[in-house]
Design a protein around this motif. Sequence first.
Motif, PDB file in Angstrom:
ATOM      1  N   GLU A   1       2.390  13.203 -49.207  1.00  0.00           N
ATOM      2  CA  GLU A   1       1.623  13.158 -47.637  1.00  0.00           C
ATOM      3  C   GLU A   1       0.135  13.928 -48.342  1.00  0.00           C
ATOM      4  OE1 GLU A   1       5.051  13.642 -44.331  1.00  0.00           O
ATOM      5  OE2 GLU A   1       3.532  15.276 -44.485  1.00  0.00           O
ATOM      6  N   LYS A   2      -1.222  13.499 -47.675  1.00  0.00           N
ATOM      7  CA  LYS A   2      -2.483  14.642 -48.550  1.00  0.00           C
ATOM      8  C   LYS A   2      -2.763  14.275 -46.279  1.00  0.00           C
ATOM      9  CE  LYS A   2      -2.290  14.443 -52.910  1.00  0.00           C
ATOM     10  NZ  LYS A   2      -2.580  13.843 -54.142  1.00  0.00           N
ATOM     11  N   GLU A   3      -3.696  15.362 -46.568  1.00  0.00           N
ATOM     12  CA  GLU A   3      -4.516  15.079 -45.415  1.00  0.00           C
ATOM     13  C   GLU A   3      -6.086  15.882 -45.485  1.00  0.00           C
ATOM     14  OE1 GLU A   3      -1.270  17.489 -42.947  1.00  0.00           O
ATOM     15  OE2 GLU A   3      -2.811  17.243 -41.651  1.00  0.00           O
ATOM     16  N   LYS A   4      -6.766  15.609 -44.242  1.00  0.00           N
ATOM     17  CA  LYS A   4      -7.898  15.879 -44.453  1.00  0.00           C
ATOM     18  C   LYS A   4      -8.782  15.509 -43.334  1.00  0.00           C
ATOM     19  CE  LYS A   4     -12.128  13.814 -46.837  1.00  0.00           C
ATOM     20  NZ  LYS A   4     -13.230  13.193 -47.715  1.00  0.00           N
TER      21      LYS A   4
ATOM     22  N   LYS B   1      -4.392  11.663 -41.896  1.00  0.00           N
ATOM     23  CA  LYS B   1      -2.886  11.927 -43.227  1.00  0.00           C
ATOM     24  C   LYS B   1      -2.856  11.042 -43.467  1.00  0.00           C
ATOM     25  CE  LYS B   1       1.030  14.447 -42.267  1.00  0.00           C
ATOM     26  NZ  LYS B   1       1.742  14.589 -41.753  1.00  0.00           N
TER      27      LYS B   1
END
Lengths: 110, 111
Positions: free
Chosen positions: A56-59, A63
């Motif tokens: 998972e990646k968030e900005k 997400k």
Amino acid sequence: EDQVTQSPEALRLQEGESSSLNCSYTVSGLRGLFWYRQDPGKGPEFLFTLYSAGEEKEKERLKATLTKKESFLHITAPKPEDSATYLCAVVAGGYQKVTFGTGTKLQVIP
Amino acid sequence: DAGITQSPRHKVTETGTPVTLRCHQTENHRYMYWYRQDPGHGLRLIHYSYGVKDTDKGEVSDGYSVSRSKTEDFLLTLESATSSQTSVYFCAISDLLAEAFFGQGTRLTVV
């Protein structure tokens, strides 16, 4: 042949209304999945890279998640400036050949 | 912004004429790509390069050729332009398994 399918084609949200965009893929040997944002008249702009299922990646309000068959781009409490076309792309096999989906056009209404 | 420049940005040409689009990078990335983008089709890969003089075809390569004689330059040539090649063309650069950086695009109209 590698295939990338994005859904929905278009999505209209009220400001603050959370939702998800889907990218499903059929490839041999996924090596990486990328999300891009594209504004009208411009080239795509990189958002995230995911390399393995479960990642998972968030900005900010975005997400990205990845499973063995698909990826989701979750948009939490979107704002009008999030309006754009979101593109998914995969790199698979032994070559650095990138295959794009056709994108989801997101419109966020104030 | 990544150092990638496409030229020209806009071009109108006649059917049957040769056209060359140029992509120039200052990032020393190994991989360079040419895509076309059309409504309903998204970004489709025309050709890509994995090194100087090393190129390969993408899914829509018919009618197009490419050359890469220097790391920084990747040329796309339409030998004899047709109306079906009217499109927006994007160049992109990347390293292995890394994100791609895109140019501003070239709008080509074949009349």
